[in-house]
Design an enzyme around this catalytic site. Sequence first.
Site, short mmCIF file in Angstrom:
data_model
loop_
_atom_site.label_atom_id
_atom_site.label_comp_id
_atom_site.label_asym_id
_atom_site.label_seq_id
_atom_site.Cartn_x
_atom_site.Cartn_y
_atom_site.Cartn_z
N TYR A 33 -4.52 5.05 7.90
CA TYR A 33 -5.85 4.45 8.05
C TYR A 33 -6.54 4.89 9.34
CZ TYR A 33 -3.65 1.52 4.50
OH TYR A 33 -2.98 1.08 3.41
N SER B 179 0.80 -1.23 0.00
CA SER B 179 0.00 0.00 0.00
C SER B 179 0.83 1.28 0.00
CB SER B 179 -0.95 0.00 1.21
OG SER B 179 -1.98 -0.92 1.03
N LYS C 60 0.23 3.51 -2.93
CA LYS C 60 -0.99 4.30 -3.15
C LYS C 60 -0.75 5.80 -3.38
CE LYS C 60 -3.85 0.98 -0.61
NZ LYS C 60 -4.56 0.69 0.65
N VAL D 157 1.29 -3.45 4.07
CA VAL D 157 1.22 -4.70 4.84
C VAL D 157 2.44 -5.58 4.61
CG1 VAL D 157 -1.29 -4.71 4.99
CG2 VAL D 157 -0.16 -5.83 3.06
N TYR E 79 -3.55 -3.30 -10.15
CA TYR E 79 -3.39 -2.87 -8.76
C TYR E 79 -2.59 -3.90 -7.97
CZ TYR E 79 -4.60 -1.94 -3.89
OH TYR E 79 -4.55 -1.72 -2.54
#
Length: 604
Positions: free
Chosen positions: A240, A64, A67, A258, A188
């Site tokens: 998050y 991630s 992103k 992660v 992705y």
Amino acid sequence: MKSPILSYLEYLHAEGKQNTAGAPAAYIPELGRVSPELFGISLATADGYTYEVGDARHPFTIQSISKPFSYGIALMDQGFDAVDRKVDVEPSGEAFNEISLTAGSGRPRNPMINAGAIVSTSLVLPEAAGRYERIRAAYSGFAGRDLSLSQEVFESEQSSGYRNLALGYLLRSFGIIEEDPSPIVEDYFKQCSLEVTCHDLSIMAATLANNGVNPISGERLLTDDVVERVLSVMGTSGMYDGAGNWITHVGMPAKSGVGGGIIAVLPGQIGVAVFSPPLDEHGNSVRGVEVCRRLSQDLQMHFVRAGRTGRSAVRCSYSVADSPSGSRRSEESRAVFNQHGGIARVYELAGDLLFSGAESVVRAVSDLEAEVRYVVLDLLRVDEVSEVAKKMIAELHSRLALEDRELLLVDPEGKLGDVDLPPELPGARVFGSRQDAIEWCEAKILTAFGTSFESPEHARIFESSLFEGLDHADALDLRSMMLERVFDDGERVLGPDESFPGVFFVVQGQVISSGTASNGRRLRLTSVNPGATFGESALIGARAGGVELTAVGRLETLFLPATAIAALEEMNKDLAIKLWRALTRGGYESLDRRLQEVAVRLGN
């Protein structure tokens, strides 16, 4: 000399290894097999210098952390309005894999959650090579090297990523994605499966810190306004449902993955990357979070505290050989400085001395050759000195002292304050001007290397440049015209509005010149030492022009009056011409040295 910053990171790494909380992301089978012992830290400055410890070169997948970079590419490709119609910028307060779509519109809350990231991927223009290849090439530009796919992790993600595929179809049902979502979700998965190292991520973070320009390659990858948007969203949503706690206690825009990676960005100053696979309940690296918290706390990196851009604080640097004090000295002394002046180095600092500014100073001094014994830090142009900068300079002083080297400070206003030094170490020497500090270094150099002549404290007249080219008879004639003039310590030699009465040769002691600045402060300008002359401008009837000359210590001089020089022109024209040549040559040599010194300072 080993950098104190690297030593600090090693300490942080050793301390962090004791934390065994968390576990790798087992819901992606390939990630669950990664060793939880892996742990690396990399810190890259906005000019591309990196510090790294531990497993900073061990490859892992970006996950991630991809992103914000895909979001930035989408903004560059589509523009703000088009991207904003598809994905919002509001914090969700939910986990990374929650649906979090705005009621009615179906827009994801922000591009840092999975739904928003899939939309960002869909908005990247595929170009000829395809969307994934466009993303891979762009990430490679951020990292400064060619990145490749981990096929094993990609296949593991694709075989277990049903929720992300479902999000893709849900977004298609709202019209947020306007084409078949399967290839987009596959792209992705691929972008998340690109292999990076902690070092790579620190350069990617430093590119964001450097307003979108890779600090190593110099390539502009994002515009300033896009970087501003990306970092803003990272700050509010990058961690998050732990984003609020993060921005409060760490205070740097950040993004976790992660795979165990975290990046954090202090705009204008630094990019941080940490890799450690065990995750907390929010999906963030346990050790990564703690390292970033400690960096923020110990190095004052919270964006509220370090809000101003901090570039290199080093305005210029040079050795005493390149730019001596300007004091007039004998030829022998100048020869010693030319040969050995490299053992003293001056750093003129400017601006705010925050972490990154202090880091540039520490880095420069740490990289010095072992022969450099004296380091002068000139703080006259420094505006603010942060507490962390004071600690870093104190550590620099300690490390230099342990190597029998010395740190000197030009800090008449006390901007550095009292630095906290170990009790066994003396405090750093503080000078009121750069001139004073350089003269102190020159005295040390003469003491250590000036063995080819009697003493720097006492000069012999017949070795002076005044007598160069004269035969024995002419030398005796010229010496007979000179008068002995002695001044006590602190006695004025020449007032600011007086005319120079003649040429002085300094036998013993020192003369300093001083003037008054526009703010009324008295400034020391230059000094004249044994073996040198002053007052040559008497030959053209010049006045001191606001400069006052004062004796330091008992000053012994031999004085050649201007009237004697005028008489010499009538009685012995050949000797007068030789004297004029010597005086003119000395003046041009002095001017040439000053011009060279200015060139050295401007060139740094």
